[in-house]
Design a protein around this motif. Structure first.
Motif, mmCIF file in Angstrom:
data_model
loop_
_atom_site.group_PDB
_atom_site.id
_atom_site.type_symbol
_atom_site.label_atom_id
_atom_site.label_comp_id
_atom_site.label_asym_id
_atom_site.label_seq_id
_atom_site.Cartn_x
_atom_site.Cartn_y
_atom_site.Cartn_z
ATOM 1 N N ASP A 323 39.638 23.173 36.333
ATOM 2 C CA ASP A 323 40.272 23.227 37.651
ATOM 3 C C ASP A 323 41.797 23.095 37.562
ATOM 4 O OD1 ASP A 323 37.733 23.413 38.867
ATOM 5 O OD2 ASP A 323 37.548 21.219 38.928
ATOM 6 N N HIS A 324 42.372 23.720 36.549
ATOM 7 C CA HIS A 324 43.830 23.614 36.388
ATOM 8 C C HIS A 324 44.558 24.377 37.497
ATOM 9 C CE1 HIS A 324 43.351 27.195 33.349
ATOM 10 N NE2 HIS A 324 42.979 27.518 34.551
ATOM 11 N N ARG A 325 45.784 23.898 37.794
ATOM 12 C CA ARG A 325 46.589 24.512 38.856
ATOM 13 C C ARG A 325 47.853 25.165 38.318
ATOM 14 N NH1 ARG A 325 50.631 20.780 40.336
ATOM 15 N NH2 ARG A 325 50.325 18.668 39.514
ATOM 16 N N ALA A 326 48.108 24.998 37.009
ATOM 17 C CA ALA A 326 49.252 25.632 36.350
ATOM 18 C C ALA A 326 49.047 25.519 34.848
ATOM 19 C CB ALA A 326 50.564 24.962 36.764
ATOM 20 N N ILE A 327 49.882 26.219 34.091
ATOM 21 C CA ILE A 327 49.835 26.123 32.634
ATOM 22 C C ILE A 327 51.255 26.073 32.098
ATOM 23 C CG2 ILE A 327 49.700 28.641 32.295
ATOM 24 C CD1 ILE A 327 47.856 27.996 29.865
ATOM 25 N N VAL A 328 51.463 25.241 31.083
ATOM 26 C CA VAL A 328 52.754 25.120 30.417
ATOM 27 C C VAL A 328 52.630 25.715 29.027
ATOM 28 C CG1 VAL A 328 54.423 23.506 29.427
ATOM 29 C CG2 VAL A 328 53.490 23.095 31.715
ATOM 30 N N ILE A 329 53.538 26.631 28.697
ATOM 31 C CA ILE A 329 53.609 27.214 27.353
ATOM 32 C C ILE A 329 54.801 26.587 26.636
ATOM 33 C CG2 ILE A 329 54.013 29.300 26.007
ATOM 34 C CD1 ILE A 329 52.623 30.891 28.197
ATOM 35 N N SER A 330 54.547 25.969 25.496
ATOM 36 C CA SER A 330 55.607 25.360 24.685
ATOM 37 C C SER A 330 55.986 26.317 23.563
ATOM 38 C CB SER A 330 55.116 24.025 24.108
ATOM 39 O OG SER A 330 56.068 23.476 23.232
ATOM 40 N N SER A 331 57.265 26.676 23.491
ATOM 41 C CA SER A 331 57.717 27.628 22.461
ATOM 42 C C SER A 331 57.799 26.938 21.109
ATOM 43 C CB SER A 331 59.064 28.226 22.847
ATOM 44 O OG SER A 331 60.043 27.204 22.964
ATOM 45 N N HIS A 332 58.792 26.066 20.941
ATOM 46 C CA HIS A 332 58.943 25.275 19.717
ATOM 47 C C HIS A 332 60.143 24.353 19.889
ATOM 48 C CE1 HIS A 332 62.410 27.670 18.265
ATOM 49 N NE2 HIS A 332 61.749 28.728 18.635
ATOM 50 N N GLY A 333 60.302 23.434 18.967
ATOM 51 C CA GLY A 333 61.440 22.517 18.988
ATOM 52 C C GLY A 333 62.495 22.876 17.962
ATOM 53 N N GLY A 334 62.306 23.998 17.281
ATOM 54 C CA GLY A 334 63.267 24.437 16.277
ATOM 55 C C GLY A 334 62.579 25.221 15.182
ATOM 56 N N PRO A 335 63.318 26.056 14.449
ATOM 57 C CA PRO A 335 62.744 26.824 13.344
ATOM 58 C C PRO A 335 62.113 25.923 12.291
ATOM 59 C CG PRO A 335 64.940 27.619 13.906
ATOM 60 C CD PRO A 335 64.747 26.343 14.674
ATOM 61 N N ALA A 336 61.136 26.447 11.574
ATOM 62 C CA ALA A 336 60.409 25.719 10.525
ATOM 63 C C ALA A 336 59.694 24.504 11.096
ATOM 64 C CB ALA A 336 61.339 25.318 9.376
ATOM 65 N N GLY A 337 59.219 24.622 12.336
ATOM 66 C CA GLY A 337 58.397 23.583 12.931
ATOM 67 C C GLY A 337 56.937 23.992 12.874
ATOM 68 N N GLN A 338 56.106 23.233 13.534
ATOM 69 C CA GLN A 338 54.679 23.538 13.581
ATOM 70 C C GLN A 338 54.049 22.653 14.637
ATOM 71 O OE1 GLN A 338 52.281 22.302 10.227
ATOM 72 N NE2 GLN A 338 50.957 24.064 10.391
ATOM 73 N N HIS A 339 53.139 23.212 15.432
ATOM 74 C CA HIS A 339 52.456 22.390 16.416
ATOM 75 C C HIS A 339 51.463 21.465 15.715
ATOM 76 C CE1 HIS A 339 50.630 20.996 20.053
ATOM 77 N NE2 HIS A 339 49.442 21.405 19.648
ATOM 78 N N ALA A 340 51.512 20.177 16.061
ATOM 79 C CA ALA A 340 50.610 19.188 15.472
ATOM 80 C C ALA A 340 49.391 19.016 16.365
ATOM 81 C CB ALA A 340 51.333 17.856 15.300
ATOM 82 N N LEU A 341 48.219 19.274 15.814
ATOM 83 C CA LEU A 341 46.976 19.110 16.567
ATOM 84 C C LEU A 341 46.565 17.640 16.534
ATOM 85 C CD1 LEU A 341 44.985 22.291 15.484
ATOM 86 C CD2 LEU A 341 45.813 21.747 17.773
ATOM 87 N N VAL A 342 47.294 16.849 17.304
ATOM 88 C CA VAL A 342 47.053 15.406 17.364
ATOM 89 C C VAL A 342 47.335 14.945 18.784
ATOM 90 C CG1 VAL A 342 49.411 14.765 16.711
ATOM 91 C CG2 VAL A 342 47.533 13.206 16.198
ATOM 92 N N GLY A 343 46.631 13.896 19.209
ATOM 93 C CA GLY A 343 46.810 13.388 20.554
ATOM 94 C C GLY A 343 48.259 13.130 20.882
ATOM 95 N N ASP A 344 48.676 13.528 22.082
ATOM 96 C CA ASP A 344 50.071 13.425 22.489
ATOM 97 C C ASP A 344 50.118 12.922 23.924
ATOM 98 O OD1 ASP A 344 52.477 14.934 23.975
ATOM 99 O OD2 ASP A 344 53.056 14.579 21.899
ATOM 100 N N ALA A 345 50.883 11.854 24.151
ATOM 101 C CA ALA A 345 50.920 11.245 25.480
ATOM 102 C C ALA A 345 51.477 12.202 26.523
ATOM 103 C CB ALA A 345 51.750 9.958 25.442
ATOM 104 N N GLY A 346 52.473 13.009 26.129
ATOM 105 C CA GLY A 346 53.050 13.968 27.066
ATOM 106 C C GLY A 346 52.068 15.041 27.473
ATOM 107 N N VAL A 347 51.330 15.568 26.499
ATOM 108 C CA VAL A 347 50.311 16.581 26.808
ATOM 109 C C VAL A 347 49.193 15.957 27.629
ATOM 110 C CG1 VAL A 347 48.625 18.194 25.829
ATOM 111 C CG2 VAL A 347 50.879 17.937 24.758
#
Length: 548
Positions: A323-347
């Motif tokens: 029942d989501h009402r919007a979606i946020v797409i995160s690009s990146h925080g800088g080159p040579a980064g990687q999304h961490a598949l770990v619990g995140d308080a902000g997410v």
């Protein structure tokens, strides 16, 4: 407040930094002690190795100096501390020059070893039998260590070891007094290699089509350990981190059972016991030992959501809430980064507010081989923007009526802005954003000062990001720290004012006492509250527009 685990050490006792409580925790089988020590390293801008235990003493980094017993031993930017039985080695940066140091605990003596001004160092490891002898990673400051680096053996004189199989070496550990094991580039992948001094012999231990996990920015973090000629390391496979132990003599590779799917650091104690800092997509970061199990609470952080991978060559991770009402797409925080598949308080907070989240692993991110990682050289602001635009189109095809917002911090803000200039979104929010490319290139960073110029193509360098922002025709939320030394608040405010003068819709929030990356939990919570209010405001307008 819940603790945030920082630097860890494991010999006969487990020691870890609790950043939330501002203390050092010492844990043994029979007791647990908390020492109220405030520790922070700013080595290379990202920190590393905040403390080391030696001869019953704790030597630590804080407030621009090296400390012991509440007294400052020496001033400067220290980090990457490692300890033996009688001394602590580490790295000092002073006047933009990297030096090695050895601190002798019993005599309270600090000895410096000056290095050439154009060379940087990290990841020190002590020789198992000679505490005046170390190995470490070294590279030319005009490059990054994942571009080109080598190992130095130092005992007053130096011996250089250059990887015969590739351009760089990322981590190093002693197997015995005459043998080193390394995570090094072998073709397209970071794999295990071995060097034997007596025979001057290099040997590839494993060649697998996966990258061994190596923290690129927090240079003092370790993801490899050795016990009795067995090497424990972490491998990245399709977003998951898997632990293995390689037996050098038997030439066998065995999986290691671990509750985590994301690993940040590991240590192997002198008795072979394994300590891992990690988590999974549903839980907060924790410490786990293969003997004592969980050392810190392993609490569920995230609400229920459906996690799925989107894409093949370029992938994204979708956290879809019902029942989501919007979606946020995160690009990146800088080159040579990687999304961490770990619990995140902000997410977690987004999901709790019925906002789905999608994180892009763009061309230029890590964990998928050197060829994929190097795609961004000379093409930053192009390939990552193309990947972001393609992801927006894919999300729009899956959720055609869902408002879409872009999130980008630091360098990722520029990616979001350029993507939003090409395809319609409902809003863009960013923190400490790169909005003035020329000013960014003038930043005299020791670690990455020459990195940025090799990333940016001439076409992007010539862009006026204010004009790009006006073309977006969507609202912006920009949040900035007034003590940011990389992206100065004054530069951001000039851009904000120009966008407003040209009719753009922008909300600007300045946070006092914050730099490049909001450290205070209070400020982080405040920043996310602004973001949630921004999403709520503009998603309602987007829904009304769709209905009409």
């Amino acid at each position: 407040m819940k603790g945030i685990i920082g630097h860890i050490e494991f010999k006969d006792k487990i020691l870890y930094q609790d950043k939330g409580l501002g203390c050092l925790v010492i844990q043994d089988v029979n007791y647990k002690t908390q020492l109220p020590l405030s520790m922070k390293s700013t080595l290379y801008g990202y920190g590393a190795g905040e403390f080391a235990s030696c001869a019953g003493e704790i030597v630590y980094v804080n407030d621009g100096g090296l400390w012991r017993d509440g007294h400052c031993i020496a001033e400067g930017i220290f980090g990457d501390l490692v300890s033996g039985d009688h001394c602590v080695w580490g790295i000092l940066v002073k006047d933009q020059i990297c030096q090695l140091f050895q601190y002798k605990v019993k005599t309270n003596q600090l000895v410096f070893s000056q290095r050439p001004a154009w060379l940087l160092a990290s990841n020190i490891v002590l020789h198992p039998k000679n505490q005046n002898k170390i190995a470490f990673i070294e590279w030319d400051r005009r490059l990054m260590p994942w571009d080109q680096s080598h190992v130095v053996i130092w005992d007053g004189e130096q011996t250089l070891l250059k990887n015969p199989y590739g351009e760089n070496i990322q981590q190093v550990a002693w197997v015995d007094a005459d043998t080193l094991v390394m995570i090094a580039q072998v073709g397209n992948w970071w794999n295990l290699v071995l060097y034997h001094f007596q025979d001057n012999l290099w040997r590839i231990l494993i060649t697998r089509p996966y990258d061994c996990l190596v923290p690129l920015w927090g240079r003092g973090q370790r993801t490899m350990g050795v016990f009795e000629r067995k090497v424990t390391f972490c491998e990245q496979q399709d977003g998951q981190h898997l632990l293995y132990t390689f037996d050098i003599d038997q030439e066998t590779l065995m999986p290691v059972s671990c509750p985590f799917t994301h690993v940040q650091e590991l240590r192997v104690a002198s008795n072979g016991q394994l300590l891992v800092k990690g988590g999974d997509p549903w839980h907060d970061m924790a410490l786990w030992s293969d003997k004592d199990h969980f050392i810190t609470p392993y609490d569920r952080l995230m609400p229920y959501f459906n996690l799925r991978k989107i894409g093949d060559d370029v992938i994204a991770w979708l956290y879809e809430v019902k029942d989501h009402r919007a979606i946020v797409i995160s690009s990146h925080g800088g080159p040579a980064g990687q999304h961490a598949l770990v619990g995140d308080a902000g997410v977690a907070k987004l999901l709790n507010h019925k906002i789905s989240f999608c994180a892009l692993d763009y061309r230029g991110s890590t964990g998928r081989g050197a060829e994929f990682r190097n795609c961004i050289y000379g093409k930053w602001g192009q390939v990552d923007v193309d990947d972001c635009v393609n992801l927006i189109g894919l999300i729009q095809s899956i959720f055609p009526k869902l408002p879409i917002f872009l999130k980008g911090n630091s360098a990722g803000a520029m990616t979001c802005l350029l993507a939003a200039a090409r395809v319609r979104v409902d809003g863009v929010f960013m923190r400490y954003p790169v909005l003035n490319i020329s000013a960014l290139l003038e930043h005299n960073s020791l670690f990455e000062g020459n990195y940025l110029s090799r990333l940016l193509p001439a076409e992007v360098l010539a862009l006026d990001l204010v004009d790009s922002a006006i073309k977006c025709e969507c609202p912006f939320l920009i949040q900035q720290g007034d003590e940011d030394e990389i992206v100065h608040a004054a530069q951001v405010e000039i851009v904000v004012r120009k966008i407003m003068e040209k009719g753009g819709q922008v909300q600007y929030v300045l946070h006092r006492g914050e730099g490049h990356g909001f450290r205070s939990p209070t400020v982080s919570d405040c920043a996310q509250s602004h973001e949630l209010a921004f999403i709520h405001q503009w998603s309602q307008k987007a829904c009304r527009h769709t209905t009409e």
